[in-house]
Write an enzyme that holds these catalytic residues in place. Structure first.
Site, PDB file in Angstrom:
ATOM      1  N   LYS A 118      18.015  -8.694   8.145  1.00  0.00           N
ATOM      2  CA  LYS A 118      17.982  -8.779   6.680  1.00  0.00           C
ATOM      3  C   LYS A 118      19.138  -9.661   6.158  1.00  0.00           C
ATOM      4  O   LYS A 118      18.994 -10.323   5.133  1.00  0.00           O
ATOM      5  CB  LYS A 118      18.047  -7.386   6.063  1.00  0.00           C
ATOM      6  CG  LYS A 118      16.781  -6.543   6.282  1.00  0.00           C
ATOM      7  CD  LYS A 118      15.643  -6.927   5.333  1.00  0.00           C
ATOM      8  CE  LYS A 118      14.594  -5.826   5.254  1.00  0.00           C
ATOM      9  NZ  LYS A 118      13.479  -6.142   4.359  1.00  0.00           N
ATOM     10  N   LEU A 176       1.707  -8.951   9.640  1.00  0.00           N
ATOM     11  CA  LEU A 176       2.594 -10.080   9.337  1.00  0.00           C
ATOM     12  C   LEU A 176       3.626 -10.334  10.428  1.00  0.00           C
ATOM     13  O   LEU A 176       4.400 -11.291  10.321  1.00  0.00           O
ATOM     14  CB  LEU A 176       3.282  -9.861   7.986  1.00  0.00           C
ATOM     15  CG  LEU A 176       2.329  -9.753   6.782  1.00  0.00           C
ATOM     16  CD1 LEU A 176       3.120  -9.549   5.507  1.00  0.00           C
ATOM     17  CD2 LEU A 176       1.444 -10.986   6.665  1.00  0.00           C
ATOM     18  N   ASN A 226       7.741  -8.049   0.417  1.00  0.00           N
ATOM     19  CA  ASN A 226       8.291  -6.684   0.431  1.00  0.00           C
ATOM     20  C   ASN A 226       8.287  -6.075   1.826  1.00  0.00           C
ATOM     21  O   ASN A 226       9.191  -5.310   2.176  1.00  0.00           O
ATOM     22  CB  ASN A 226       7.462  -5.814  -0.529  1.00  0.00           C
ATOM     23  CG  ASN A 226       7.664  -4.338  -0.268  1.00  0.00           C
ATOM     24  OD1 ASN A 226       8.698  -3.780  -0.616  1.00  0.00           O
ATOM     25  ND2 ASN A 226       6.704  -3.699   0.376  1.00  0.00           N
ATOM     26  N   TYR A 285      18.110  -4.312  12.351  1.00  0.00           N
ATOM     27  CA  TYR A 285      17.489  -4.405  11.017  1.00  0.00           C
ATOM     28  C   TYR A 285      18.442  -5.085  10.034  1.00  0.00           C
ATOM     29  O   TYR A 285      18.063  -6.025   9.337  1.00  0.00           O
ATOM     30  CB  TYR A 285      17.150  -2.977  10.581  1.00  0.00           C
ATOM     31  CG  TYR A 285      16.720  -2.774   9.157  1.00  0.00           C
ATOM     32  CD1 TYR A 285      15.487  -3.245   8.684  1.00  0.00           C
ATOM     33  CD2 TYR A 285      17.511  -2.029   8.268  1.00  0.00           C
ATOM     34  CE1 TYR A 285      15.079  -2.999   7.380  1.00  0.00           C
ATOM     35  CE2 TYR A 285      17.104  -1.779   6.971  1.00  0.00           C
ATOM     36  CZ  TYR A 285      15.891  -2.272   6.523  1.00  0.00           C
ATOM     37  OH  TYR A 285      15.489  -2.027   5.235  1.00  0.00           O
ATOM     38  N   SER A 286      19.688  -4.611   9.986  1.00  0.00           N
ATOM     39  CA  SER A 286      20.657  -5.174   9.035  1.00  0.00           C
ATOM     40  C   SER A 286      20.944  -6.638   9.339  1.00  0.00           C
ATOM     41  O   SER A 286      21.085  -7.453   8.417  1.00  0.00           O
ATOM     42  CB  SER A 286      21.972  -4.391   9.075  1.00  0.00           C
ATOM     43  OG  SER A 286      21.771  -3.090   8.627  1.00  0.00           O
ATOM     44  N   THR A 343       0.814  -1.231   0.000  1.00  0.00           N
ATOM     45  CA  THR A 343       0.000   0.000   0.000  1.00  0.00           C
ATOM     46  C   THR A 343       0.840   1.271   0.000  1.00  0.00           C
ATOM     47  O   THR A 343       0.316   2.358  -0.204  1.00  0.00           O
ATOM     48  CB  THR A 343      -0.929   0.048   1.237  1.00  0.00           C
ATOM     49  OG1 THR A 343      -0.114  -0.058   2.425  1.00  0.00           O
ATOM     50  CG2 THR A 343      -1.944  -1.072   1.210  1.00  0.00           C
TER      51      THR A 343
HETATM   52  N1  LIG Z   1      12.761   2.855   1.524  1.00  0.00           N
HETATM   53  C1  LIG Z   1      14.044   2.534   1.427  1.00  0.00           C
HETATM   54  O1  LIG Z   1      14.916   3.397   1.210  1.00  0.00           O
HETATM   55  C2  LIG Z   1      14.471   1.082   1.547  1.00  0.00           C
HETATM   56  C3  LIG Z   1      15.827   0.797   1.367  1.00  0.00           C
HETATM   57  C4  LIG Z   1      16.252  -0.531   1.431  1.00  0.00           C
HETATM   58  C5  LIG Z   1      15.333  -1.547   1.671  1.00  0.00           C
HETATM   59  N2  LIG Z   1      14.017  -1.231   1.866  1.00  0.00           N
HETATM   60  C6  LIG Z   1      13.096  -2.345   2.110  1.00  0.00           C
HETATM   61  O2  LIG Z   1      12.016  -2.240   1.188  1.00  0.00           O
HETATM   62  C7  LIG Z   1      10.821  -2.747   1.779  1.00  0.00           C
HETATM   63  C8  LIG Z   1       9.726  -1.687   1.680  1.00  0.00           C
HETATM   64  O3  LIG Z   1      10.168  -0.528   2.364  1.00  0.00           O
HETATM   65  P1  LIG Z   1       9.416   0.885   2.215  1.00  0.00           P
HETATM   66  O4  LIG Z   1      10.357   1.906   2.736  1.00  0.00           O
HETATM   67  O5  LIG Z   1       8.844   1.022   0.870  1.00  0.00           O
HETATM   68  O6  LIG Z   1       8.245   0.675   3.289  1.00  0.00           O
HETATM   69  P2  LIG Z   1       7.058   1.672   3.737  1.00  0.00           P
HETATM   70  O7  LIG Z   1       6.920   2.804   2.773  1.00  0.00           O
HETATM   71  O8  LIG Z   1       7.295   1.995   5.171  1.00  0.00           O
HETATM   72  O9  LIG Z   1       5.782   0.728   3.597  1.00  0.00           O
HETATM   73  C9  LIG Z   1       5.682  -0.429   4.382  1.00  0.00           C
HETATM   74  C10 LIG Z   1       4.487  -1.243   3.938  1.00  0.00           C
HETATM   75  O10 LIG Z   1       4.401  -2.405   4.757  1.00  0.00           O
HETATM   76  C11 LIG Z   1       3.170  -2.392   5.514  1.00  0.00           C
HETATM   77  N3  LIG Z   1       3.488  -2.963   6.833  1.00  0.00           N
HETATM   78  C12 LIG Z   1       4.319  -2.444   7.766  1.00  0.00           C
HETATM   79  N4  LIG Z   1       4.361  -3.255   8.844  1.00  0.00           N
HETATM   80  C13 LIG Z   1       3.531  -4.299   8.585  1.00  0.00           C
HETATM   81  C14 LIG Z   1       3.147  -5.465   9.308  1.00  0.00           C
HETATM   82  N5  LIG Z   1       3.602  -5.707  10.539  1.00  0.00           N
HETATM   83  N6  LIG Z   1       2.295  -6.343   8.719  1.00  0.00           N
HETATM   84  C15 LIG Z   1       1.804  -6.097   7.474  1.00  0.00           C
HETATM   85  N7  LIG Z   1       2.137  -5.018   6.743  1.00  0.00           N
HETATM   86  C16 LIG Z   1       2.991  -4.124   7.296  1.00  0.00           C
HETATM   87  C17 LIG Z   1       2.740  -0.925   5.503  1.00  0.00           C
HETATM   88  O11 LIG Z   1       1.345  -0.747   5.675  1.00  0.00           O
HETATM   89  P3  LIG Z   1       0.686  -0.621   7.146  1.00  0.00           P
HETATM   90  O12 LIG Z   1       1.506   0.384   7.899  1.00  0.00           O
HETATM   91  O13 LIG Z   1      -0.715  -0.210   6.885  1.00  0.00           O
HETATM   92  O14 LIG Z   1       0.780  -1.992   7.744  1.00  0.00           O
HETATM   93  C18 LIG Z   1       3.175  -0.508   4.105  1.00  0.00           C
HETATM   94  O15 LIG Z   1       2.249  -0.979   3.139  1.00  0.00           O
HETATM   95  C19 LIG Z   1      11.186  -3.124   3.211  1.00  0.00           C
HETATM   96  O16 LIG Z   1      11.454  -4.505   3.290  1.00  0.00           O
HETATM   97  C20 LIG Z   1      12.448  -2.329   3.484  1.00  0.00           C
HETATM   98  O17 LIG Z   1      13.261  -2.955   4.453  1.00  0.00           O
HETATM   99  C21 LIG Z   1      13.561   0.065   1.809  1.00  0.00           C
END
Ligand SMILES: NC(=O)c1ccc[n+]([C@@H]2O[C@H](COP(=O)([O-])OP(=O)(O)OC[C@H]3O[C@@H](n4cnc5c(N)ncnc54)[C@H](OP(=O)(O)O)[C@@H]3O)[C@@H](O)[C@H]2O)c1
Length: 265
Positions: A160, A62, A88, A156-157, A22
């Site tokens: 992962k 989750l 994701n 976190y690291s 989302t």
């Molecule tokens: N953004 C970056 O720069 C970055 C860099 C490296 C890796 N990543 C990785 O990429 C992935 C996505 O990151 P993002 O930054 O795009 O995330 P985000 O914008 O914070 O979005 C997180 C999504 O996960 C849902 N979520 C969070 N906790 C949850 C739970 N306990 N159960 C079910 N759903 C949950 C959220 O919706 P709700 O809050 O409604 O649950 C939202 O849809 C992650 O695995 C992150 O570690 C991100």
């Protein structure tokens, strides 16, 4: 990039689940898979605000075993399983400051959210893929799994990194049965969460967003491309990896970080 009408529909007839679809990177992956013709199921803790959605939404936290199991059961009953599973969802919501600030509870949460949620969901949805002798599982990791920053990403690291290792093990196990498992390790993505995180830090430090962003780039060793990724760029890689174009790719870990990773891998 081609517009949605021009996109190749090579995922027509495929059912995909995108966790955390989302917001941020997950939202971009969802849009990309829909554009390629997939039927997409999205899960998150909160339903999106829009009333009409181009995907099926199922609410689930989750980090809770029973909710993962309920989600898998509902998907198996309503859709007969999935062809594509994009794990994701993940987060670094733990306090910075190094080892002494991290309690057992923080470590447990880091592992639940960033490792065990994927392990459980894979275990619940893999039997259908194995039965049909095809399927793709993506694990979204992070470049900091190989390049941790002690003061801000320790738990976190580490979680992962465990995900990377598990992903490789699983790929070796299920490749002979027609299922591919691939890890994607993004660097910094310009998501809403990232922007508000940086805005907060900039306000506290009394500096501009640009200065804060440059400070972050410097701390991670520099980003040669000089900018963060748009989530759509990360989504394009995920789309390629789940598509038939990537039919010989499994067990690999793709870093997508604008050149940030400082060593030859
Ligand atoms: N953004 C970056 O720069 C970055 C860099 C490296 C890796 N990543 C990785 O990429 C992935 C996505 O990151 P993002 O930054 O795009 O995330 P985000 O914008 O914070 O979005 C997180 C999504 O996960 C849902 N979520 C969070 N906790 C949850 C739970 N306990 N159960 C079910 N759903 C949950 C959220 O919706 P709700 O809050 O409604 O649950 C939202 O849809 C992650 O695995 C992150 O570690 C991100």
């Amino acid at each position: 990039m081609k517009n949605i009408q021009q996109q190749e529909q090579d995922l027509l007839g495929k059912i995909a689940l995108v966790t955390g679809g989302t917001k941020g990177i997950g939202k971009a992956i969802t849009a990309r898979l829909i554009a390629a013709g997939a039927t997409v199921i999205v899960t998150a803790r909160n339903a999106p605000e829009e009333t009409t959605l181009p995907y099926h939404f199922i609410v689930a936290d989750l980090s809770k075993t029973e909710e993962v199991n309920q989600l898998a059961q509902e998907i198996n009953e309503k859709f007969g399983g999935v062809d594509i599973l994009v794990n994701n969802m993940g987060a670094n919501t733990f306090p910075g400051g190094g080892h002494s600030t991290l309690s057992d509870e923080h470590w447990d949460q880091a592992l639940q959210i960033n490792l065990l949620s994927s392990v459980r969901l894979d275990r619940a949805l893999l039997p259908g893929m194995l039965e049909q002798k095809s399927g793709v599982i993506i694990h979204i990791s992070t470049s900091s799994s190989q390049f941790p920053i002690w003061e801000s990403t320790m738990a976190y690291s580490a979680a992962k990194s465990a995900l990377n290792s598990y992903s490789k093990s699983l790929s070796d196990e299920v490749a002979p049965q027609g299922v591919r498992v691939v890890t994607v390790s993004p660097g910094l993505n310009k998501t809403e969460a990232m922007s508000s995180f940086l805005d907060n830090l900039a306000q506290k430090a009394g500096i501009t967003m640009e200065e804060m962003t440059q400070g972050l780039f410097n701390r991670v060793g520099g980003v040669p491309m000089g900018r963060m990724a748009a989530p759509e760029e990360t989504a394009e890689l995920v789309y390629f990896l789940v598509s038939p174009k990537a039919s010989y790719i499994t067990g690999a870990n793709y870093i997508i970080d604008g050149g940030n990773f400082p060593v030859v891998k």
